[in-house]
Design a protein around this motif. Structure first.
Motif, mmCIF file in Angstrom:
data_model
loop_
_atom_site.group_PDB
_atom_site.id
_atom_site.type_symbol
_atom_site.label_atom_id
_atom_site.label_comp_id
_atom_site.label_asym_id
_atom_site.label_seq_id
_atom_site.Cartn_x
_atom_site.Cartn_y
_atom_site.Cartn_z
ATOM 1 N N GLY A 130 -1.886 2.872 12.978
ATOM 2 C CA GLY A 130 -3.100 2.083 12.812
ATOM 3 C C GLY A 130 -3.414 1.864 11.346
ATOM 4 O O GLY A 130 -2.923 2.591 10.464
ATOM 5 N N GLU A 131 -4.265 0.872 11.066
ATOM 6 C CA GLU A 131 -4.519 0.480 9.682
ATOM 7 C C GLU A 131 -5.994 0.620 9.310
ATOM 8 O O GLU A 131 -6.888 0.257 10.087
ATOM 9 N N LEU A 132 -6.225 1.109 8.106
ATOM 10 C CA LEU A 132 -7.542 1.107 7.478
ATOM 11 C C LEU A 132 -7.536 0.055 6.378
ATOM 12 O O LEU A 132 -6.781 0.159 5.414
ATOM 13 N N TRP A 133 -8.396 -0.950 6.521
ATOM 14 C CA TRP A 133 -8.590 -1.966 5.488
ATOM 15 C C TRP A 133 -9.925 -1.646 4.800
ATOM 16 O O TRP A 133 -10.985 -1.655 5.437
ATOM 17 N N ALA A 134 -9.840 -1.344 3.519
ATOM 18 C CA ALA A 134 -11.028 -0.908 2.780
ATOM 19 C C ALA A 134 -11.149 -1.686 1.478
ATOM 20 O O ALA A 134 -10.147 -2.133 0.899
ATOM 21 N N VAL A 135 -12.379 -1.829 1.011
ATOM 22 C CA VAL A 135 -12.617 -2.433 -0.295
ATOM 23 C C VAL A 135 -13.364 -1.421 -1.139
ATOM 24 O O VAL A 135 -14.234 -0.705 -0.645
ATOM 25 N N TRP A 136 -13.031 -1.344 -2.413
ATOM 26 C CA TRP A 136 -13.650 -0.330 -3.275
ATOM 27 C C TRP A 136 -13.651 -0.781 -4.723
ATOM 28 O O TRP A 136 -12.884 -1.651 -5.139
ATOM 29 N N ASN A 137 -14.564 -0.177 -5.456
ATOM 30 C CA ASN A 137 -14.742 -0.502 -6.868
ATOM 31 C C ASN A 137 -13.530 -0.039 -7.673
ATOM 32 O O ASN A 137 -13.049 1.086 -7.488
ATOM 33 N N ASN A 138 -13.059 -0.891 -8.561
ATOM 34 C CA ASN A 138 -11.841 -0.582 -9.316
ATOM 35 C C ASN A 138 -11.957 0.669 -10.181
ATOM 36 O O ASN A 138 -10.936 1.256 -10.562
ATOM 37 N N ARG A 139 -13.186 1.067 -10.512
ATOM 38 C CA ARG A 139 -13.359 2.236 -11.369
ATOM 39 C C ARG A 139 -13.056 3.545 -10.637
ATOM 40 O O ARG A 139 -12.932 4.590 -11.277
ATOM 41 N N LEU A 140 -12.967 3.503 -9.318
ATOM 42 C CA LEU A 140 -12.841 4.729 -8.545
ATOM 43 C C LEU A 140 -11.392 4.997 -8.154
ATOM 44 O O LEU A 140 -10.643 4.071 -7.826
ATOM 45 N N PRO A 141 -10.984 6.265 -8.130
ATOM 46 C CA PRO A 141 -9.581 6.623 -7.851
ATOM 47 C C PRO A 141 -9.293 6.725 -6.358
ATOM 48 O O PRO A 141 -8.716 7.722 -5.881
ATOM 49 N N HIS A 142 -9.672 5.693 -5.609
ATOM 50 C CA HIS A 142 -9.565 5.800 -4.157
ATOM 51 C C HIS A 142 -8.124 5.693 -3.645
ATOM 52 O O HIS A 142 -7.830 6.189 -2.552
ATOM 53 N N LYS A 143 -7.256 5.049 -4.386
ATOM 54 C CA LYS A 143 -5.912 4.844 -3.859
ATOM 55 C C LYS A 143 -5.223 6.183 -3.597
ATOM 56 O O LYS A 143 -4.583 6.382 -2.554
ATOM 57 N N ALA A 144 -5.371 7.120 -4.510
ATOM 58 C CA ALA A 144 -4.768 8.444 -4.317
ATOM 59 C C ALA A 144 -5.399 9.145 -3.122
ATOM 60 O O ALA A 144 -4.694 9.794 -2.327
ATOM 61 N N ALA A 145 -6.723 9.037 -2.990
ATOM 62 C CA ALA A 145 -7.390 9.674 -1.855
ATOM 63 C C ALA A 145 -6.955 9.054 -0.535
ATOM 64 O O ALA A 145 -6.756 9.761 0.464
ATOM 65 N N LEU A 146 -6.795 7.738 -0.507
ATOM 66 C CA LEU A 146 -6.353 7.069 0.712
ATOM 67 C C LEU A 146 -4.937 7.504 1.108
ATOM 68 O O LEU A 146 -4.653 7.729 2.295
ATOM 69 N N ARG A 147 -4.064 7.623 0.140
ATOM 70 C CA ARG A 147 -2.720 8.099 0.449
ATOM 71 C C ARG A 147 -2.746 9.519 1.003
ATOM 72 O O ARG A 147 -2.008 9.856 1.934
#
Length: 375
Positions: A335-352
């Protein structure tokens, strides 16, 4: 063993905790504004009390301990309701108040309103209109907050519904606005709806809903990228749905997609229901829930999410990480999570880490849309 109720309001306040919200040494369940509101309120035992946005129960249980017997309370956030219930049990005061929606029944005949100052003027405007329309003619409305967050615009909003508005002196960096004299003929103007031409959608919002009737830029970027989202999905969740815009645009062209919109904010849930009803999308289920806790594990094909990235004035990651973890729990493998987030935040690592492999589907100078696939 039964809990022995405390004798005084101060003993009640001393027992309060934040749980199930975050507990930490520098976070409190009772603040200076709570104490100022309770200390300023007069003749509580003789009052019909309505409490609005009591964070963890200090105002509600403090009023009960001071003798109030008809106490009604509305809390926008579900975590606040649960903290109040836990604190009532802890202090032996379960059943001494009623939790109600923010509507005329909450304010009906109230002679005292205790409210924490909301973040936005529209939330205060909705409360003002309801109180002026439904409360008793001799009602006293006390709105308290930190001095640095109180604005002259709040006075103007209250004056639209009351003839007499004054400010108290500050104490411990908190201050109250005191309103009396409801103006005749005031009616609630919420939810308010505005047509968004780009989306061809009426966006409806109650006062405390994030962004109101406006569609924020992050949501627009996510919407532009959603056309190709999980084309084979049969079930989807709008996690932290706000006014329901994502759920509406996702559901409208896909009648076979079962969509659930969920948020812990009562204002968001009421707003989403209004938005979806105006769009004729009653098939979308809207629930008030904390981080999709009521959804079964591995039950969803697609999650869309525009998570909060502010806590007060601070840019933070904890609230978003909690929603990402919730998405990982409810998503089926693949399944997929499609999310939008502020570029200043390190969300990509958390999502992985929390969900699985993550790629960027769209970006601009402020926001990133990511797609994370559940392992």
């Amino acid at each position: 063993m039964p809990v022995t109720p405390p004798v005084t309001p101060e003993e009640v306040l001393a027992r309060l905790r934040r749980e199930p919200d975050v507990e930490a040494p520098d976070l409190v369940a009772v603040d200076a504004t709570d104490r100022l509101l309770l200390d300023t309120a007069e003749d509580l035992a003789a009052r019909r009390v309505a409490v609005v946005d009591d964070a963890y129960g200090a105002l509600t249980l403090g009023a009960v301990a001071a003798g109030a017997r008809d106490v009604r309370v509305h809390q926008d956030l579900l975590v606040g309701e649960r903290a109040l219930a836990a604190n009532a049990a802890r202090t032996g005061l379960t059943g001494t108040y009623r939790s109600l929606p923010l509507d005329g029944d909450l304010l009906d005949g109230a002679t005292l309103v205790l409210a924490k100052a909301p973040k936005g003027l529209d939330a205060l405007r909705e409360l003002t209109e309801l109180a002026a329309a439904a409360a008793a003619p001799d009602v006293v409305v006390l709105v308290g907050g930190r001095v640095k967050h109180m604005t002259l615009g709040m006075n103007d909003v209250l004056r639209a519904g009351f003839t007499d508005v004054a400010a108290t002196l500050a104490r411990q960096k908190s201050r109250l606005l005191v309103a009396r004299g409801p103006r005749p003929g005031i009616q609630s103007s919420f939810p308010r709806c505005r047509h968004d031409d780009a989306l061809d959608l009426d966006v409806c919002a109650h006062g405390a809903a994030f962004a109101g009737t406006r569609v924020d830029d992050g949501t627009r970027l996510l919407l532009r990228a959603l056309d190709g989202a999980a084309p084979d999905a049969r079930t989807a969740v709008d996690l932290g749905c706000g006014t329901g815009v994502l759920a509406a645009v996702l559901s409208r062209p896909r009648p076979d997609l079962t969509v659930t919109a969920t948020d812990q904010s009562a204002a968001a849930v009421a707003s989403a229901r209004a938005t979806l009803a105006r769009a004729g999308l009653d098939r979308v289920r809207v629930t008030r829930d904390d981080a999709a806790a009521d959804l079964p594990d591995a039950s969803v094909d697609l999650v869309v999410c525009n998570p909060p990235f502010h806590l007060g004035a601070a840019v933070v990651t904890g609230a978003a990480d909690r929603l990402f973890a919730a998405a990982a729990r409810v998503l089926r493998p693949g399944g997929e999570l499609w999310a939008v987030w502020n570029n200043r935040l390190p969300h990509k690592a958390a999502l992985r880490r929390l969900v699985g492999p993550t790629r960027v589907a769209a970006s601009d100078r402020r926001f990133t849309v990511s797609v994370s696939t559940r392992r």
